[in-house]
Design a protein around this motif. Structure first.
Motif, mmCIF file in Angstrom:
data_model
loop_
_atom_site.group_PDB
_atom_site.id
_atom_site.type_symbol
_atom_site.label_atom_id
_atom_site.label_comp_id
_atom_site.label_asym_id
_atom_site.label_seq_id
_atom_site.Cartn_x
_atom_site.Cartn_y
_atom_site.Cartn_z
ATOM 1 N N ARG A 76 5.858 -36.246 30.296
ATOM 2 C CA ARG A 76 4.863 -36.219 31.370
ATOM 3 C C ARG A 76 4.608 -34.791 31.831
ATOM 4 N NH1 ARG A 76 7.567 -38.932 34.737
ATOM 5 N NH2 ARG A 76 7.163 -40.928 33.740
ATOM 6 N N GLN A 77 5.678 -34.011 31.954
ATOM 7 C CA GLN A 77 5.516 -32.622 32.368
ATOM 8 C C GLN A 77 4.793 -31.799 31.304
ATOM 9 O OE1 GLN A 77 9.594 -31.591 33.188
ATOM 10 N NE2 GLN A 77 9.469 -32.196 35.349
ATOM 11 N N ALA A 78 4.950 -32.186 30.049
ATOM 12 C CA ALA A 78 4.315 -31.447 28.957
ATOM 13 C C ALA A 78 2.847 -31.833 28.775
ATOM 14 C CB ALA A 78 5.068 -31.708 27.648
ATOM 15 N N SER A 79 2.442 -32.964 29.310
ATOM 16 C CA SER A 79 1.137 -33.536 28.980
ATOM 17 C C SER A 79 -0.034 -32.666 29.442
ATOM 18 C CB SER A 79 1.022 -34.948 29.565
ATOM 19 O OG SER A 79 1.146 -34.927 30.974
ATOM 20 N N ILE A 80 -0.013 -32.200 30.690
ATOM 21 C CA ILE A 80 -1.167 -31.466 31.218
ATOM 22 C C ILE A 80 -1.323 -30.119 30.529
ATOM 23 C CG2 ILE A 80 -2.191 -30.440 33.279
ATOM 24 C CD1 ILE A 80 -0.800 -32.596 34.934
ATOM 25 N N ILE A 81 -0.245 -29.335 30.475
ATOM 26 C CA ILE A 81 -0.330 -28.044 29.795
ATOM 27 C C ILE A 81 -0.569 -28.255 28.307
ATOM 28 C CG2 ILE A 81 2.144 -27.815 29.320
ATOM 29 C CD1 ILE A 81 -0.289 -25.042 30.454
ATOM 30 N N GLY A 82 -0.122 -29.400 27.781
ATOM 31 C CA GLY A 82 -0.353 -29.699 26.366
ATOM 32 C C GLY A 82 -1.817 -29.882 26.050
ATOM 33 N N VAL A 83 -2.548 -30.591 26.908
ATOM 34 C CA VAL A 83 -3.985 -30.791 26.698
ATOM 35 C C VAL A 83 -4.717 -29.457 26.727
ATOM 36 C CG1 VAL A 83 -6.082 -31.728 27.766
ATOM 37 C CG2 VAL A 83 -4.059 -33.167 27.531
ATOM 38 N N ILE A 84 -4.383 -28.611 27.695
ATOM 39 C CA ILE A 84 -5.011 -27.291 27.783
ATOM 40 C C ILE A 84 -4.676 -26.447 26.553
ATOM 41 C CG2 ILE A 84 -4.990 -25.116 29.085
ATOM 42 C CD1 ILE A 84 -4.678 -26.743 31.617
ATOM 43 N N SER A 85 -3.461 -26.584 26.048
ATOM 44 C CA SER A 85 -3.029 -25.803 24.884
ATOM 45 C C SER A 85 -3.771 -26.193 23.611
ATOM 46 C CB SER A 85 -1.519 -25.969 24.678
ATOM 47 O OG SER A 85 -0.792 -25.484 25.785
ATOM 48 N N ILE A 86 -4.213 -27.443 23.521
ATOM 49 C CA ILE A 86 -4.979 -27.863 22.339
ATOM 50 C C ILE A 86 -6.271 -27.066 22.248
ATOM 51 C CG2 ILE A 86 -6.156 -29.781 21.202
ATOM 52 C CD1 ILE A 86 -3.076 -29.958 21.223
ATOM 53 N N GLY A 87 -7.004 -26.984 23.369
ATOM 54 C CA GLY A 87 -8.229 -26.182 23.369
ATOM 55 C C GLY A 87 -7.951 -24.718 23.122
ATOM 56 N N MET A 88 -6.870 -24.209 23.695
ATOM 57 C CA MET A 88 -6.496 -22.811 23.511
ATOM 58 C C MET A 88 -6.179 -22.521 22.042
ATOM 59 S SD MET A 88 -6.042 -19.930 25.208
ATOM 60 C CE MET A 88 -5.623 -20.297 26.916
ATOM 61 N N THR A 89 -5.577 -23.475 21.358
ATOM 62 C CA THR A 89 -5.235 -23.286 19.942
ATOM 63 C C THR A 89 -6.477 -23.010 19.111
ATOM 64 O OG1 THR A 89 -3.333 -24.773 20.161
ATOM 65 C CG2 THR A 89 -4.122 -24.340 17.935
ATOM 66 N N TYR A 278 -1.439 -21.347 34.355
ATOM 67 C CA TYR A 278 -1.408 -22.274 33.220
ATOM 68 C C TYR A 278 -1.907 -21.617 31.946
ATOM 69 C CZ TYR A 278 -0.106 -26.643 35.566
ATOM 70 O OH TYR A 278 0.578 -27.637 36.213
ATOM 71 N N GLU A 279 -2.813 -20.651 32.084
ATOM 72 C CA GLU A 279 -3.319 -19.975 30.894
ATOM 73 C C GLU A 279 -2.192 -19.262 30.151
ATOM 74 O OE1 GLU A 279 -3.795 -17.515 34.552
ATOM 75 O OE2 GLU A 279 -4.576 -19.479 33.954
ATOM 76 N N LEU A 280 -1.250 -18.690 30.893
ATOM 77 C CA LEU A 280 -0.133 -17.996 30.251
ATOM 78 C C LEU A 280 0.813 -18.976 29.575
ATOM 79 C CD1 LEU A 280 0.697 -15.263 32.926
ATOM 80 C CD2 LEU A 280 -0.903 -15.176 31.005
ATOM 81 N N ASP A 281 1.056 -20.106 30.225
ATOM 82 C CA ASP A 281 1.905 -21.138 29.616
ATOM 83 C C ASP A 281 1.268 -21.680 28.340
ATOM 84 O OD1 ASP A 281 3.855 -20.925 31.547
ATOM 85 O OD2 ASP A 281 3.030 -22.523 32.803
ATOM 86 N N ALA A 282 -0.057 -21.863 28.377
ATOM 87 C CA ALA A 282 -0.754 -22.384 27.202
ATOM 88 C C ALA A 282 -0.695 -21.388 26.046
ATOM 89 C CB ALA A 282 -2.208 -22.705 27.546
ATOM 90 N N ILE A 283 -0.955 -20.123 26.331
ATOM 91 C CA ILE A 283 -0.894 -19.097 25.286
ATOM 92 C C ILE A 283 0.513 -19.014 24.708
ATOM 93 C CG2 ILE A 283 -1.084 -16.619 24.827
ATOM 94 C CD1 ILE A 283 -3.312 -16.547 26.960
ATOM 95 N N ALA A 284 1.524 -19.079 25.577
ATOM 96 C CA ALA A 284 2.907 -19.030 25.106
ATOM 97 C C ALA A 284 3.214 -20.192 24.172
ATOM 98 C CB ALA A 284 3.863 -19.052 26.298
ATOM 99 N N ALA A 285 2.780 -21.397 24.534
ATOM 100 C CA ALA A 285 3.023 -22.575 23.694
ATOM 101 C C ALA A 285 2.319 -22.451 22.346
ATOM 102 C CB ALA A 285 2.562 -23.839 24.410
ATOM 103 N N VAL A 286 1.108 -21.919 22.372
ATOM 104 C CA VAL A 286 0.336 -21.756 21.136
ATOM 105 C C VAL A 286 1.013 -20.738 20.217
ATOM 106 C CG1 VAL A 286 -1.854 -20.952 20.165
ATOM 107 C CG2 VAL A 286 -1.853 -22.438 22.179
ATOM 108 N N VAL A 287 1.466 -19.620 20.785
ATOM 109 C CA VAL A 287 2.109 -18.577 19.986
ATOM 110 C C VAL A 287 3.434 -19.079 19.409
ATOM 111 C CG1 VAL A 287 3.183 -16.300 20.079
ATOM 112 C CG2 VAL A 287 0.986 -16.690 21.190
ATOM 113 N N VAL A 288 4.243 -19.716 20.249
ATOM 114 C CA VAL A 288 5.520 -20.255 19.769
ATOM 115 C C VAL A 288 5.269 -21.317 18.697
ATOM 116 C CG1 VAL A 288 7.514 -21.661 20.453
ATOM 117 C CG2 VAL A 288 6.812 -19.724 21.862
ATOM 118 N N GLY A 289 4.152 -22.022 18.807
ATOM 119 C CA GLY A 289 3.803 -23.033 17.810
ATOM 120 C C GLY A 289 3.356 -22.473 16.481
ATOM 121 N N GLY A 290 3.248 -21.154 16.354
ATOM 122 C CA GLY A 290 2.958 -20.546 15.060
ATOM 123 C C GLY A 290 1.534 -20.072 14.858
ATOM 124 N N THR A 291 0.678 -20.204 15.866
ATOM 125 C CA THR A 291 -0.693 -19.718 15.736
ATOM 126 C C THR A 291 -0.711 -18.203 15.886
ATOM 127 O OG1 THR A 291 -1.633 -21.765 16.606
ATOM 128 C CG2 THR A 291 -3.020 -19.810 16.724
#
Length: 353
Positions: A76-89, A278-291
């Protein structure tokens, strides 16, 4: 062969072309490097990192961490930042960046909860509030895209301007107040569960699945990767780079709008402070994810794992009553390690500067 001095185009020699597959440069790479630079290797590394965090959590907080309720809390905590991270990817794969998603999310949450919007929802249906949030997110993303693609403003500066403007507009609309949602139907719908799983988690799963299909099974996705790999080559291949870029930022804005709807359901209130950093959290998740931050490579699956890694890390710290400051330091270390691994195992050749 003598050098041509006439105005005719000079055909590049073999030494000027990117090294072909199986060249000495490729052969010098170890088998481990070749495996890790592939999508399977990258995702396997993320799975291992996530499992290590789960093991740490299970060892340090055995009574609570592995419970079903805690696992659902992490998702649940991952869901909101996760949706934003999809677009950021998608934006980062194309070689761009979007610093405005957090502010756009806050603006969309306020726009959906101002008195006019709630009156319309009372007179018709709470879906009006959802549509307003989505339209505000989409509109802000389109503005970003037009300014970047057709105005030729650097993405960093254009989205930074939107970050400031959207946050300021949200404060004006809300009059620096928290706007409570009065429609019980909206609150009940966004706090419902399906087969025991929170609706927010389902929304994240659906957006991630749609993002995966868009990137991997459509022409739009292939063009996104091509633009990130070499913008000029993509243009010469017939891709309308400007229009495509505009729609990428529109998708990012739409994801921010979806995130606004989700956080409204979670907090039952709209405020200009929603989405802060949230933009920083999204970018961090995208980078750690290998993009790759320079574009040309990335996966939705990797981003999902990146989001889950940070959400699990946060939960481990909470379960063990550890300082949030230490957590921030650990996050920073993880991001640096991810970037170093990108430089070590992924060195794209033939990119346009």
């Amino acid at each position: 062969m003598s050098e041509q001095t006439s105005g005719a185009a000079v055909v590049p020699t073999a030494s000027e072309a990117p090294p072909p597959s199986g060249s000495p440069d490729d052969r010098r790479k170890s088998g481990f490097q070749r495996f890790m630079s592939g999508s399977v290797g990258r995702n396997l590394g993320l799975v291992v990192a996530l499992l290590l965090l789960v093991i740490v959590g299970a060892v340090t907080a055995p009574d609570t961490f592995t419970s079903v309720s805690n696992i659902l809390t992490i998702l649940r905590q991952a869901s909101i930042i996760g949706v934003i991270s999809i677009g950021m990817t998608l934006v980062i794969i194309a070689g761009g960046i979007d610093l405005s998603v957090g502010s756009v999310m806050g603006l969309a949450s306020v726009a959906a909860t101002i008195a006019v919007a709630q009156d319309l929802a009372d007179q018709s249906h709470w879906i009006v509030m959802v549509l307003i949030a989505l339209l505000v997110g989409l509109g802000a993303g389109l503005i970003n895209g037009v300014v970047i693609a057709y105005g030729k403003v650097v993405a960093f500066m254009a989205t930074l301007a939107m970050l400031v403007a959207a946050r300021g507009l949200a404060e004006i609309l809300a009059n620096r107040r928290t706007l409570q949602i009065g429609d019980r139907g909206f609150i009940q719908a966004l706090n419902a569960d399906i087969i025991g799983v929170d609706i927010l988690i389902w929304i994240f799963a659906i957006v991630a699945a749609l993002g995966w299909v868009l990137l991997n099974r459509t022409t739009f996705g292939r063009r996104t990767v091509a633009i990130g790999g070499n913008r000029e080559a993509a243009r010469l291949a017939g891709i309308n780079v400007k229009r495509h870029t505009m729609w990428l930022y529109a998708i990012s804005g739409l994801c921010a709008g979806i995130g606004a709807v989700m956080i409204l359901g979670r907090t039952t209130a709209g405020t200009s402070t929603h989405g802060t950093l949230y933009e920083l959290d999204a970018i961090a998740a995208v980078v750690v994810g290998g993009t790759l931050l320079v574009g040309g490579r990335g996966t939705i699956t990797g981003t999902v794992f990146g989001v889950l890694i940070f959400a699990t890390l946060t939960n481990v710290f909470v379960q063990n009553n550890l300082s949030s400051s230490v957590q921030a330091v650990v996050k920073g270390i993880i991001i640096v390690i991810a970037v170093l691994l990108q430089q070590r195992f992924a060195r794209p050749t033939g990119r346009a500067t």
